[in-house]
Design an enzyme around this catalytic site. Structure first.
Site, PDB file in Angstrom:
ATOM      1  N   ASP A 122      37.979  57.476  64.284  1.00 56.29           N
ATOM      2  CA  ASP A 122      38.421  56.549  63.248  1.00 56.29           C
ATOM      3  C   ASP A 122      38.968  55.255  63.836  1.00 56.29           C
ATOM      4  OD1 ASP A 122      39.181  55.722  60.540  1.00 56.29           O
ATOM      5  OD2 ASP A 122      41.227  56.064  61.228  1.00 56.29           O
ATOM      6  N   MET A 168      43.189  79.181  64.897  1.00 58.04           N
ATOM      7  CA  MET A 168      42.736  78.183  63.924  1.00 58.04           C
ATOM      8  C   MET A 168      43.552  76.906  64.030  1.00 58.04           C
ATOM      9  SD  MET A 168      40.071  79.427  62.668  1.00 58.04           S
ATOM     10  CE  MET A 168      39.791  78.061  61.555  1.00 58.04           C
ATOM     11  N   GLU A 169      44.828  77.040  64.306  1.00 57.88           N
ATOM     12  CA  GLU A 169      45.684  75.863  64.458  1.00 57.88           C
ATOM     13  C   GLU A 169      45.266  75.038  65.669  1.00 57.88           C
ATOM     14  OE1 GLU A 169      47.561  78.505  61.621  1.00 57.88           O
ATOM     15  OE2 GLU A 169      46.604  78.871  63.547  1.00 57.88           O
ATOM     16  N   LEU A 195      42.118  80.630  53.841  1.00 61.50           N
ATOM     17  CA  LEU A 195      42.681  81.966  54.042  1.00 61.50           C
ATOM     18  C   LEU A 195      43.609  82.065  55.250  1.00 61.50           C
ATOM     19  CD1 LEU A 195      39.554  84.077  53.057  1.00 61.50           C
ATOM     20  CD2 LEU A 195      41.474  83.353  51.623  1.00 61.50           C
ATOM     21  N   CYS A 196      43.967  80.926  55.848  1.00 63.79           N
ATOM     22  CA  CYS A 196      44.927  80.926  56.960  1.00 63.79           C
ATOM     23  C   CYS A 196      46.346  81.080  56.426  1.00 63.79           C
ATOM     24  CB  CYS A 196      44.839  79.609  57.746  1.00 63.79           C
ATOM     25  SG  CYS A 196      43.458  79.529  58.872  1.00 63.79           S
ATOM     26  N   HIS A 197      47.156  81.805  57.174  1.00 64.29           N
ATOM     27  CA  HIS A 197      48.563  81.961  56.822  1.00 64.29           C
ATOM     28  C   HIS A 197      49.359  80.734  57.260  1.00 64.29           C
ATOM     29  CE1 HIS A 197      47.131  86.129  57.004  1.00 64.29           C
ATOM     30  NE2 HIS A 197      48.099  86.401  56.151  1.00 64.29           N
TER      31      HIS A 197
END
Length: 163
Positions: free
Chosen positions: A132, A117-118, A75-77
């Protein structure tokens, strides 16, 4: 916050409509840590990891992750980011003697919605990239303490995480 914004009146998930929101300069800062054996930290710092420049590659991975956040979080733009900066600080965790690398991501845009969020996604992917690249010598690494540190801009103004 009295209600969750990603649900409509019927309780169904939806993307928040930001069309009426003012475009302002938005900043999100997040941080997190990966703990490892001291010998793993020494390999990273000396640049002798078999897969190459661990922190350089992790920095690029974090930047790419910030740019792809809307592809990962439903739901992030999608946003036009104006800046993504990834910083690393290596240290020793006093309580355990373990090596650690703290990652900070600063993300900026000018738009109608924030970049928290980014920034959080950038930190997680940068730390996962370190894992990793070093897992062959240290599978016990732990990613911890990932959180939003600051946000600025928009109607709600600034937030500084005190804890």
């Amino acid at each position: 916050m009295s209600s969750l914004t990603h649900f409509d009146e019927q309780g169904q998930a939806h993307m928040v409509d930001v069309a009426a929101k003012a475009s302002t300069h938005r900043i999100g800062v997040a941080g997190g840590r990966i703990e490892m054996l001291p010998s793993t930290l020494a390999i990273i710092e000396s640049g002798t990891a078999k897969k190459g420049d661990v922190l350089g590659i992790a920095r690029i991975a974090g930047i790419m992750a910030a740019k792809k956040t809307s592809d990962l979080i439903p739901l992030c733009h999608p946003l036009a980011l104006t800046r993504v900066a990834i910083e690393f600080v290596a240290s020793t965790v006093e309580a355990t003697g373990a090596g650690s690398i703290y990652c900070t991501a600063t993300v900026e845009t000018v738009g109608p919605t924030g970049v928290e969020m980014e920034a959080l996604t950038a930190v997680q992917v940068a730390l996962l990239t370190i894992y990793d690249m070093c897992k062959a010598v240290d599978r016990g690494m732990t990613i911890t303490d990932c959180k939003l540190l600051e946000k600025h801009g928009g109607k709600s103004g600034s937030f500084i995480n005190g804890g």
